[in-house]
Design an enzyme around this catalytic site. Structure first.
Site, PDB file in Angstrom:
ATOM      1  N   TYR A 181      -2.780  11.548   5.875  1.00  0.00           N
ATOM      2  CA  TYR A 181      -3.104  10.206   6.353  1.00  0.00           C
ATOM      3  C   TYR A 181      -2.216   9.161   5.671  1.00  0.00           C
ATOM      4  CZ  TYR A 181      -5.123   5.662   6.724  1.00  0.00           C
ATOM      5  OH  TYR A 181      -5.247   4.323   6.941  1.00  0.00           O
ATOM      6  N   HIS A 236      -9.196   6.842   2.272  1.00  0.00           N
ATOM      7  CA  HIS A 236      -9.664   7.028   3.657  1.00  0.00           C
ATOM      8  C   HIS A 236     -10.958   7.836   3.764  1.00  0.00           C
ATOM      9  CE1 HIS A 236      -8.690   7.023   8.101  1.00  0.00           C
ATOM     10  NE2 HIS A 236      -8.398   5.795   7.682  1.00  0.00           N
ATOM     11  N   ARG A 253       0.864  -1.191   0.000  1.00  0.00           N
ATOM     12  CA  ARG A 253       0.000   0.000   0.000  1.00  0.00           C
ATOM     13  C   ARG A 253       0.886   1.220   0.000  1.00  0.00           C
ATOM     14  NH1 ARG A 253      -3.561   2.252   4.934  1.00  0.00           N
ATOM     15  NH2 ARG A 253      -1.604   3.387   5.229  1.00  0.00           N
ATOM     16  N   GLU A 263      -4.204  -7.365   5.077  1.00  0.00           N
ATOM     17  CA  GLU A 263      -3.341  -6.260   5.487  1.00  0.00           C
ATOM     18  C   GLU A 263      -2.424  -6.717   6.617  1.00  0.00           C
ATOM     19  OE1 GLU A 263      -3.668  -1.555   6.792  1.00  0.00           O
ATOM     20  OE2 GLU A 263      -5.411  -2.869   7.043  1.00  0.00           O
ATOM     21  N   GLU A 293      -8.818   1.904  -1.987  1.00  0.00           N
ATOM     22  CA  GLU A 293      -9.510   1.614  -0.729  1.00  0.00           C
ATOM     23  C   GLU A 293     -10.270   2.832  -0.208  1.00  0.00           C
ATOM     24  OE1 GLU A 293      -8.065   0.721   3.870  1.00  0.00           O
ATOM     25  OE2 GLU A 293      -6.776   0.172   2.184  1.00  0.00           O
ATOM     26  N   ARG A 346     -13.535  -5.292   3.297  1.00  0.00           N
ATOM     27  CA  ARG A 346     -12.423  -5.202   4.244  1.00  0.00           C
ATOM     28  C   ARG A 346     -12.878  -5.337   5.694  1.00  0.00           C
ATOM     29  NH1 ARG A 346      -9.164  -1.509   4.995  1.00  0.00           N
ATOM     30  NH2 ARG A 346      -7.427  -2.966   5.143  1.00  0.00           N
ATOM     31  N   ASP A 357      -5.072   4.021  -0.327  1.00  0.00           N
ATOM     32  CA  ASP A 357      -6.176   4.288   0.586  1.00  0.00           C
ATOM     33  C   ASP A 357      -6.550   5.763   0.525  1.00  0.00           C
ATOM     34  OD1 ASP A 357      -8.005   4.382   2.627  1.00  0.00           O
ATOM     35  OD2 ASP A 357      -6.645   3.708   4.202  1.00  0.00           O
ATOM     36  N   TRP A 369     -12.046  11.996   8.628  1.00  0.00           N
ATOM     37  CA  TRP A 369     -10.677  11.508   8.786  1.00  0.00           C
ATOM     38  C   TRP A 369     -10.595  10.059   8.303  1.00  0.00           C
ATOM     39  CZ3 TRP A 369      -8.073   7.598  11.455  1.00  0.00           C
ATOM     40  CH2 TRP A 369      -6.680   7.669  11.374  1.00  0.00           C
ATOM     41  N   GLU A 406     -13.566  -1.528   6.544  1.00  0.00           N
ATOM     42  CA  GLU A 406     -12.925  -1.706   7.841  1.00  0.00           C
ATOM     43  C   GLU A 406     -13.783  -1.165   8.984  1.00  0.00           C
ATOM     44  OE1 GLU A 406      -9.733   1.832   8.435  1.00  0.00           O
ATOM     45  OE2 GLU A 406      -9.421   0.591   6.661  1.00  0.00           O
TER      46      GLU A 406
END
Length: 402
Positions: A159, A212, A147, A339, A236, A283, A210, A402, A262
């Site tokens: 991030y 995010h 990643r 991951e 992602e 995920r 990612d 975030w 996630e």
């Protein structure tokens, strides 16, 4: 065999971890991870006040029944605190079952369906060149998938970018803090990062990225389209995971594979994403989506739709979670990748484990149960301190994701 005690162990060997230890009258015990980053004490209180009293005297082998009990006994159910507590107990009961039978948990789930679980690591840099150098380091360490994140010009922090990859504790912080975000600058930078990465390694290495949850649907669609020449393994969290239908617009405009989940706590939160084939990888993580029992339900639902798992595995979840994910992954057909946010050496000492990494793959090992223990004496040396994940504002001051 009956459950006689359930203990909670808070420790911070590089990150805050909340571990559940379920103890039986036969002397066997099982471990579960109850870590909810930045809200660990909320889960601890929920367990102490409401869950543990329900478990004393129960048969630990009744894993499905206990999972249903914890899922249905609260009228106001689900959410991250509820399901993290449920997940931890579920992991611990599977751990006990494996130890009782003298077998690794994956054997109880149907045995191996692959020789190992493909793993990806993280590489980042403030500048693109630094990120590419970090990518080379991860490839040299044996990873076949990386990643890749880099800083955004004009922002003091971004991030996924860490300035120090040494064996030291990292975010979250002990006091509330904010980061800033500039979407336009990010959308300009990300394609340049992957152009440089492909120039450096060609197409033989899997590259992931990612976003995010920070983009709108059309921004995510534009990013996915701009990244198509670089053949990402996945993009992602392009938009907020709880807005499942937002992925329809993204899907219409790009062939870059999409991953999300996630923050998913239950199958219902990703059912549309899977059934409409709006994502390629789900995920969901074993610590927040109902434990091994819950994760297997999500994976089974996803399989006929061609969606594979790519379980969240950040280092702010303990080795118990990684072990549980690997036992599930090694025995589940539609697993895509895992991951591997590597823990500090201190964390590994507190949580000795049987799982291993070699040649790009993780393996759960052959120890009975989950194959993870906890050194409680060592854990006690690392005092828990409340910590926060950041909040984010756009450059004009607007509060953002975030």
């Amino acid at each position: 065999m009956r459950i006689t005690d359930v203990r909670l162990i808070l420790t911070s060997p590089g990150a805050n971890y909340l571990t559940v230890k379920v103890i039986t009258d036969d002397g066997l015990y099982g471990l579960g991870d109850a870590t909810l980053v930045g809200r660990e004490l909320a889960v601890a209180t929920y367990l102490e006040e409401y869950v543990i009293p329900m478990l004393i005297g129960r048969d630990p082998s009744a894993i499905e029944d206990t999972w249903q009990l914890l899922g249905r006994s609260a009228y106001w159910r689900r959410g991250p605190v509820h399901t993290t507590a449920q997940s931890a107990i579920d992991m611990a009961l599977w751990d006990i079952k494996g130890k009782e039978l003298g077998a690794p948990v994956y054997q109880l789930l149907g045995g191996r369906s692959r020789r190992g679980v493909l793993a990806y690591s993280h590489a980042s840099g403030i500048e693109i060149a630094q990120a590419v150098d970090a990518m080379h380091e991860q490839i040299a360490a044996g990873y076949r998938a990386v990643r890749l994140q880099c800083g955004v010009p004009g922002l003091p922090s971004t991030y996924g970018v860490v300035s120090d990859e040494s064996d030291q504790p990292r975010a979250p912080h002990e006091v509330p803090y904010e980061e800033s975000w500039n979407t336009a600058a990010y959308l300009e930078t990300a394609p340049k990062l992957f152009a440089a990465a492909r120039d450096a390694v060609g197409m033989d290495v899997h590259l992931l990225h990612d976003a995010h949850h920070r983009l709108t649907s059309i921004e995510a669609a534009a990013l996915g389209k701009s990244l198509e020449p670089y053949r990402l393994f996945w993009l992602e969290d392009p938009v907020q995971a709880d807005d499942q239908t937002a992925f329809r617009l993204v899907r219409q405009h790009t062939t870059t594979p999409l991953a999300v989940g996630e923050v998913v706590n239950h199958l219902s939160e990703c059912q549309t994403l899977i059934s409409e084939r709006l994502i390629d990888y789900i995920r969901a993580t074993v610590v927040h989506a109902g434990g091994i029992t819950g994760l297997r339900r999500i994976a089974a639902f996803a399989e006929p739709f061609g969606v594979r798992t790519g379980c969240h595995g950040a280092p702010d979840m303990s080795p118990v979670t990684l072990a549980a994910a690997l036992h599930t992954g090694i025995s589940t057909h539609n697993v895509g990748i895992q991951e591997h946010g590597r823990h500090t050496s201190t964390t590994d000492e507190v949580f000795p484990h049987a799982y291993t990494f070699a040649d790009g793959y993780l393996d759960p090992g052959e120890a009975p149960g989950l194959g993870v223990d906890i050194d409680e004496g060592l854990a006690a040396r690392f005092e828990y301190r409340r910590k926060y994940l950041p909040t984010t504002r756009l450059v004009d001051g607007t509060m953002w994701n975030w």
